[in-house]
Every structure is written in C-alpha cells, then in structure tokens.
Design a protein around this motif. Sequence first.
Motif, mmCIF file in Angstrom:
data_model
loop_
_atom_site.group_PDB
_atom_site.id
_atom_site.type_symbol
_atom_site.label_atom_id
_atom_site.label_comp_id
_atom_site.label_asym_id
_atom_site.label_seq_id
_atom_site.Cartn_x
_atom_site.Cartn_y
_atom_site.Cartn_z
ATOM 1 N N SER A 55 -0.905 -0.982 15.821
ATOM 2 C CA SER A 55 -1.891 -0.390 14.912
ATOM 3 C C SER A 55 -1.354 -0.394 13.490
ATOM 4 O O SER A 55 -0.422 0.334 13.162
ATOM 5 C CB SER A 55 -2.224 1.043 15.336
ATOM 6 O OG SER A 55 -3.076 1.647 14.400
ATOM 7 N N THR A 56 -1.939 -1.233 12.633
ATOM 8 C CA THR A 56 -1.563 -1.268 11.221
ATOM 9 C C THR A 56 -2.647 -0.659 10.338
ATOM 10 O O THR A 56 -2.453 -0.541 9.134
ATOM 11 C CB THR A 56 -1.314 -2.716 10.751
ATOM 12 O OG1 THR A 56 -2.569 -3.389 10.567
ATOM 13 C CG2 THR A 56 -0.472 -3.484 11.742
ATOM 14 N N ALA A 57 -3.784 -0.302 10.927
ATOM 15 C CA ALA A 57 -4.909 0.192 10.127
ATOM 16 C C ALA A 57 -5.738 1.169 10.943
ATOM 17 O O ALA A 57 -6.939 1.008 11.092
ATOM 18 C CB ALA A 57 -5.783 -0.976 9.659
ATOM 19 N N VAL A 85 2.238 1.933 12.832
ATOM 20 C CA VAL A 85 3.016 1.746 11.601
ATOM 21 C C VAL A 85 2.307 2.294 10.378
ATOM 22 O O VAL A 85 2.811 2.173 9.260
ATOM 23 C CB VAL A 85 3.329 0.252 11.369
ATOM 24 C CG1 VAL A 85 4.026 -0.343 12.574
ATOM 25 C CG2 VAL A 85 2.070 -0.543 11.028
ATOM 26 N N ASP A 86 1.160 2.939 10.567
ATOM 27 C CA ASP A 86 0.323 3.282 9.424
ATOM 28 C C ASP A 86 0.213 4.771 9.151
ATOM 29 O O ASP A 86 -0.691 5.209 8.455
ATOM 30 C CB ASP A 86 -1.074 2.677 9.577
ATOM 31 C CG ASP A 86 -1.633 2.852 10.980
ATOM 32 O OD1 ASP A 86 -0.955 3.454 11.814
ATOM 33 O OD2 ASP A 86 -2.742 2.379 11.239
ATOM 34 N N GLY A 87 1.106 5.564 9.686
ATOM 35 C CA GLY A 87 1.192 6.970 9.297
ATOM 36 C C GLY A 87 -0.051 7.786 9.569
ATOM 37 O O GLY A 87 -0.500 8.547 8.713
ATOM 38 N N PRO A 135 0.815 -1.219 0.000
ATOM 39 C CA PRO A 135 0.000 0.000 0.000
ATOM 40 C C PRO A 135 0.846 1.265 0.000
ATOM 41 O O PRO A 135 0.461 2.281 -0.594
ATOM 42 C CB PRO A 135 -0.814 -0.127 1.299
ATOM 43 C CG PRO A 135 -0.859 -1.584 1.581
ATOM 44 C CD PRO A 135 0.451 -2.131 1.103
ATOM 45 N N GLY A 136 2.015 1.227 0.654
ATOM 46 C CA GLY A 136 2.872 2.407 0.687
ATOM 47 C C GLY A 136 3.346 2.831 -0.687
ATOM 48 O O GLY A 136 3.509 4.025 -0.960
ATOM 49 N N GLU A 137 3.568 1.859 -1.570
ATOM 50 C CA GLU A 137 3.992 2.190 -2.934
ATOM 51 C C GLU A 137 2.861 2.860 -3.705
ATOM 52 O O GLU A 137 3.092 3.799 -4.484
ATOM 53 C CB GLU A 137 4.453 0.920 -3.644
ATOM 54 C CG GLU A 137 5.714 0.336 -3.035
ATOM 55 C CD GLU A 137 5.923 -1.127 -3.365
ATOM 56 O OE1 GLU A 137 7.016 -1.639 -3.084
ATOM 57 O OE2 GLU A 137 4.983 -1.771 -3.886
#
Length: 331
Positions: free
Chosen positions: A219-221, A243-245, A43-45
């Motif tokens: 937390s990834t989402a 980790v999800d900004g 997803p980051g890309e």
Amino acid sequence: MKALVYETAHDLADFALERTEVPEPTLRDQDVLVEVRAIGVNPGEAFIRRIRSAEPGGRVLLGWEFAGVVIAVGEHVRRFTVGERVFGTGDTTRDGSWAERLAVDHRILAKIPQQLSFVDAASLPIGALTASEALFRDQDTLPAGITRVLVLGGAGAVGSLATQLLKTRTSALVISTASREASRQWCSQMGADLVLDHTGDVPAQLNAAGIPHVDMVLSTAASADHLSWIPDILRPFGYLSVVDGVSSLDVGALAAKSLSLHTEMVFSRIVHGADPEAQGQTLESVAEHVAAGRLRPITTRRLDGLTAETMRTAHELVESGRTIGKIVIAT
C-alpha cells in the motif's frame, strides 16, 4: 554555500523557502561530502514542510534524495574516493540535499552506473529502497508462498520501482492500481501484468479477472476506503506492507485472517543505526539492474535550478496528487 531553507512550517499558499547562504556541512568520520547535481522531490518532504518548524533562531534544510559527485571523504571511508559519482538518500536528523553540498553517511550510498545521468539517478533511491524493504526479505526474496502481489498506487515513485523490482527479481504476478488513463499506461510500462482502478470496486475487478485473492498488498496510497477492503482480498496468512503513514488501521480485520503487517519508513536504518550498510547494498543492486537494462529510471519531469521558484513548482505538482513517476530538479 547556498541552500533552500525556511523557518516556519507553511502551506503552498504561504510558500516561504528562500535561497540563502548557510554554513558548510560538517564531515563525520563515516561521511562523504557530495556536490549535489540533482534532487528527487518527494511527497514526504512536502508533508514535513507543512508541519515542521525550525528551532528558535534556526532554519530547516530538507531534501533526502540526490545524485552528485564526491568531493571529500571522512577518515573511515574506504568505499568511495573523490571524483566518483554517487546517489542515495540522507538522514532526517541532519541537513538535507536542497543545497550545493551535502555531508552524508557513505553506507547509504552507491556509485552511479556510467549509463545513468545525475537526473535519472536521483529518481531512484527513495522509491527503490522503500519498495525493497517493504517487499523483500534479504533484499531479493519474497516471503514464502507469494505468487500474486497487488501494488496499491502503482504510478507513484514507490509503486513504479516496486513493480519493476518484482518483475526483475521474481516470477510473481504483479497487479497495480491507478485511477487515470495516463497512470494506467505508466503502470503497464513499468511491467504490471494487470492494472485496476482503485477508485472503483477493486475486489470485484479482481474477481472479474479470475483472481479471488492475492498473497501480498503493498500500500503506497491508502485511504480509509482502501483499508476497508484490503483484508478481503488477501488470502489467510497473507502479507500487508504499508509505506504511506495511514493514521488508522483495523488490526482486528487483519487478525481474523492471521495477516502479517509490515510498516516501512526508509530512514529507520540510518536514524537508528540498524544495519545502514544494507541500504547501500540495495542501491548497488539497483545500479547493477539499471546498467544491465533490467530496470529503468522513473524521471517524468525535469526542472532546472536550485531556486525557490523551481521547488515551489515541484511541490505544486507533488501536492496535486496526480504525479506519475518522479520529479527531479537538476541543480
């Protein structure tokens, strides 16, 4: 060599990647040159594709999760030799792996176990490294006193590897969240002891399961709604790893319980020269777990061919928000 590149940041509706000829990578002393055989899609890309344009006259070459074969080594490289199979990430300040060949610092790579295909190897690096750095201290140890961990977004790549690593390395109770039946089943297959629905009232679901609080949340989402209740379910002096900004976070709510906050970006070590060898060591540990059958790859969708069409399909799936595990392109 051939690579997938673009010039201007764009959405899916105006998808602008094209396969074209680009110069061969420049090999530095610490680099290996890898012939890319498989690419993990992240997803980051897709996010970077939407916001980053090339400098005037330039092009953007993304891709930071791959598996392949070493075809040349830099002057200072001793860990790898030509012909070895490797997997790893890359460096966001350099050209990525959406290409036939990639020059990458050898310290953030590991050898692929014999039992593992290129496609399955490419499903592991980003999720495993992100989860390891967000959860563990010294690669294998949770902070003291942690016996219950909630993985928010357990069906994605990071959540899938986090659950497996927790079950492999610790005795912690692992609670995952997922919103659909297929993703709930996947979380259970990854080893989650309990799976909750993050579209519902998570604190109430925890209480119904006899769990008044947890010691750590990964937390990834996250969303604004999630962030509002995370402090409520953490014990005093607990831990939150993000980790999800997320764009906003109420630090006051964390301070009321003296909660520790860790933010994670997987490329920090290589970009800032902060012990990049640690990532190679983590991937070596992951490879050992895979070889011993304690950890499984997370490939759920394979696409074939390094083309603009396959990459668009991959990004459509990623941006749907319904991806389970990892999408991998075999080149």
